[in-house]
Write a protein that holds these residues in place. Structure first.
Motif, PDB file in Angstrom:
ATOM      1  N   MET A  65      68.392  23.926 -22.496  1.00 18.31           N
ATOM      2  CA  MET A  65      67.873  23.202 -21.527  1.00 18.31           C
ATOM      3  C   MET A  65      67.209  24.120 -20.307  1.00 18.31           C
ATOM      4  O   MET A  65      67.984  24.622 -19.743  1.00 18.31           O
ATOM      5  N   LYS A  66      66.136  23.751 -19.881  1.00 21.76           N
ATOM      6  CA  LYS A  66      65.772  24.813 -18.773  1.00 21.76           C
ATOM      7  C   LYS A  66      65.988  24.084 -17.582  1.00 21.76           C
ATOM      8  O   LYS A  66      66.219  23.070 -17.200  1.00 21.76           O
ATOM      9  N   LYS A  67      66.403  25.009 -16.468  1.00 18.90           N
ATOM     10  CA  LYS A  67      66.595  24.419 -15.135  1.00 18.90           C
ATOM     11  C   LYS A  67      65.321  23.797 -14.528  1.00 18.90           C
ATOM     12  O   LYS A  67      64.234  24.269 -14.661  1.00 18.90           O
ATOM     13  N   PRO A  68      65.557  22.833 -13.552  1.00 20.21           N
ATOM     14  CA  PRO A  68      64.612  22.140 -12.949  1.00 20.21           C
ATOM     15  C   PRO A  68      63.676  23.171 -11.831  1.00 20.21           C
ATOM     16  O   PRO A  68      64.351  24.215 -11.406  1.00 20.21           O
ATOM     17  N   LEU A  69      62.529  22.785 -11.564  1.00 18.20           N
ATOM     18  CA  LEU A  69      61.718  23.737 -10.748  1.00 18.20           C
ATOM     19  C   LEU A  69      61.877  23.242  -9.353  1.00 18.20           C
ATOM     20  O   LEU A  69      61.434  21.898  -9.149  1.00 18.20           O
ATOM     21  N   THR A  70      61.437  23.829  -8.323  1.00 12.45           N
ATOM     22  CA  THR A  70      61.122  23.574  -7.080  1.00 12.45           C
ATOM     23  C   THR A  70      59.777  23.223  -6.981  1.00 12.45           C
ATOM     24  O   THR A  70      58.997  23.571  -7.720  1.00 12.45           O
ATOM     25  N   ASN A  71      59.263  22.711  -6.054  1.00 16.85           N
ATOM     26  CA  ASN A  71      57.934  22.268  -5.692  1.00 16.85           C
ATOM     27  C   ASN A  71      56.949  23.339  -5.865  1.00 16.85           C
ATOM     28  O   ASN A  71      56.003  23.465  -6.511  1.00 16.85           O
ATOM     29  N   ARG A  72      57.587  24.638  -5.219  1.00 12.68           N
ATOM     30  CA  ARG A  72      56.723  25.550  -5.121  1.00 12.68           C
ATOM     31  C   ARG A  72      56.490  26.332  -6.468  1.00 12.68           C
ATOM     32  O   ARG A  72      55.477  26.833  -6.927  1.00 12.68           O
ATOM     33  N   GLN A  73      57.829  26.636  -7.325  1.00 14.12           N
ATOM     34  CA  GLN A  73      57.898  27.261  -8.571  1.00 14.12           C
ATOM     35  C   GLN A  73      56.982  26.161  -9.373  1.00 14.12           C
ATOM     36  O   GLN A  73      56.255  26.829 -10.126  1.00 14.12           O
ATOM     37  N   ALA A  74      56.904  24.735  -9.507  1.00 16.00           N
ATOM     38  CA  ALA A  74      56.151  24.081 -10.128  1.00 16.00           C
ATOM     39  C   ALA A  74      54.598  24.458  -9.867  1.00 16.00           C
ATOM     40  O   ALA A  74      53.725  24.409 -10.732  1.00 16.00           O
ATOM     41  N   GLU A  75      54.256  24.568  -8.626  1.00 12.86           N
ATOM     42  CA  GLU A  75      52.836  24.669  -8.094  1.00 12.86           C
ATOM     43  C   GLU A  75      52.296  26.161  -8.830  1.00 12.86           C
ATOM     44  O   GLU A  75      51.324  26.187  -9.235  1.00 12.86           O
ATOM     45  N   THR A  76      53.353  27.155  -8.612  1.00 10.05           N
ATOM     46  CA  THR A  76      53.107  28.679  -9.090  1.00 10.05           C
ATOM     47  C   THR A  76      52.634  28.299 -10.698  1.00 10.05           C
ATOM     48  O   THR A  76      51.896  29.013 -11.201  1.00 10.05           O
ATOM     49  N   LEU A  77      53.643  27.678 -11.346  1.00 10.92           N
ATOM     50  CA  LEU A  77      53.309  27.551 -12.926  1.00 10.92           C
ATOM     51  C   LEU A  77      52.273  26.944 -13.185  1.00 10.92           C
ATOM     52  O   LEU A  77      51.508  27.343 -14.199  1.00 10.92           O
ATOM     53  N   GLN A  78      51.811  25.693 -12.694  1.00 16.84           N
ATOM     54  CA  GLN A  78      50.611  25.152 -12.874  1.00 16.84           C
ATOM     55  C   GLN A  78      49.493  26.383 -12.584  1.00 16.84           C
ATOM     56  O   GLN A  78      48.386  26.020 -13.194  1.00 16.84           O
ATOM     57  N   LEU A  79      49.499  26.839 -11.323  1.00  9.75           N
ATOM     58  CA  LEU A  79      48.339  27.734 -11.287  1.00  9.75           C
ATOM     59  C   LEU A  79      48.333  28.879 -12.143  1.00  9.75           C
ATOM     60  O   LEU A  79      46.921  29.049 -12.631  1.00  9.75           O
ATOM     61  N   ILE A  80      49.493  29.440 -12.776  1.00 11.14           N
ATOM     62  CA  ILE A  80      49.247  30.263 -13.809  1.00 11.14           C
ATOM     63  C   ILE A  80      48.642  29.864 -15.106  1.00 11.14           C
ATOM     64  O   ILE A  80      47.903  30.266 -15.758  1.00 11.14           O
ATOM     65  N   LYS A  81      49.023  28.600 -15.541  1.00 13.85           N
ATOM     66  CA  LYS A  81      48.655  27.971 -16.751  1.00 13.85           C
ATOM     67  C   LYS A  81      47.069  27.665 -16.263  1.00 13.85           C
ATOM     68  O   LYS A  81      46.390  27.910 -17.398  1.00 13.85           O
ATOM     69  N   GLY A  82      46.598  27.173 -15.355  1.00 13.74           N
ATOM     70  CA  GLY A  82      45.348  26.903 -15.107  1.00 13.74           C
ATOM     71  C   GLY A  82      44.382  28.341 -14.969  1.00 13.74           C
ATOM     72  O   GLY A  82      43.406  28.324 -15.851  1.00 13.74           O
ATOM     73  N   PHE A  83      45.068  29.308 -14.732  1.00 11.26           N
ATOM     74  CA  PHE A  83      44.207  30.563 -14.459  1.00 11.26           C
ATOM     75  C   PHE A  83      44.199  31.224 -16.087  1.00 11.26           C
ATOM     76  O   PHE A  83      43.000  31.532 -16.391  1.00 11.26           O
ATOM     77  N   ILE A  84      45.244  31.134 -16.831  1.00 14.70           N
ATOM     78  CA  ILE A  84      45.086  31.665 -18.445  1.00 14.70           C
ATOM     79  C   ILE A  84      44.242  30.625 -19.178  1.00 14.70           C
ATOM     80  O   ILE A  84      43.459  31.151 -19.796  1.00 14.70           O
ATOM     81  N   ASP A  85      44.172  29.188 -18.866  1.00 10.73           N
ATOM     82  CA  ASP A  85      43.274  28.443 -19.669  1.00 10.73           C
ATOM     83  C   ASP A  85      41.892  28.760 -19.315  1.00 10.73           C
ATOM     84  O   ASP A  85      40.931  28.702 -20.022  1.00 10.73           O
ATOM     85  N   GLN A  86      41.502  29.216 -18.011  1.00 14.37           N
ATOM     86  CA  GLN A  86      40.164  29.333 -17.800  1.00 14.37           C
ATOM     87  C   GLN A  86      39.590  30.640 -18.020  1.00 14.37           C
ATOM     88  O   GLN A  86      38.680  30.732 -18.417  1.00 14.37           O
TER      89      GLN A  86
END
Length: 110
Positions: free
Chosen positions: A1-22
């Motif tokens: 089970m993955k550890k929960p993310l802080t708000n800043r970590q979740a934002e970073t992950l979403q930005l990285i996902k979006g960058f890779i998708d784009q």
């Protein structure tokens, strides 16, 4: 089970996902810092390292643009590209290229 993310970590992950998708490739640490509007690359590096440690990202050490979101399918943007290995300063670096650019790079640098 993955550890929960802080708000800043979740934002970073979403930005990285979006960058890779784009763009079809992973962002550099400098680009992560720019996306997050950070002045310090070390802060961006720390956030990426935390995401790797928590199991949300994978990264190959000593190589650039190797971030991969765990559980996300690889983009079709790289399916036509083939890796090759180039000897540089006594060590080997995996590089990506395709078609004519690969031949041009081999002729120029090897």
């Amino acid at each position: 089970m993955k550890k929960p993310l802080t708000n800043r970590q979740a934002e970073t992950l979403q930005l990285i996902k979006g960058f890779i998708d784009q763009k079809g490739y992973a962002p550099s640490v400098t680009e992560v810092a720019d996306l997050l509007k950070l002045k310090s690359r070390s802060t961006a590096h720390s956030l990426v390292k935390q995401l790797v440690n928590k199991g949300y990202l994978e990264k190959t050490d000593f190589e650039v643009r190797t971030l991969r979101v765990v559980g996300q399918e690889d983009s079709n943007a790289l399916s036509h590209m083939k890796p090759y290995v180039k000897k540089t300063c006594g060590y080997y670096r995996r590089m990506w290229s395709c078609g004519k650019s690969l031949r041009a790079l081999k002729n120029d640098n090897m």
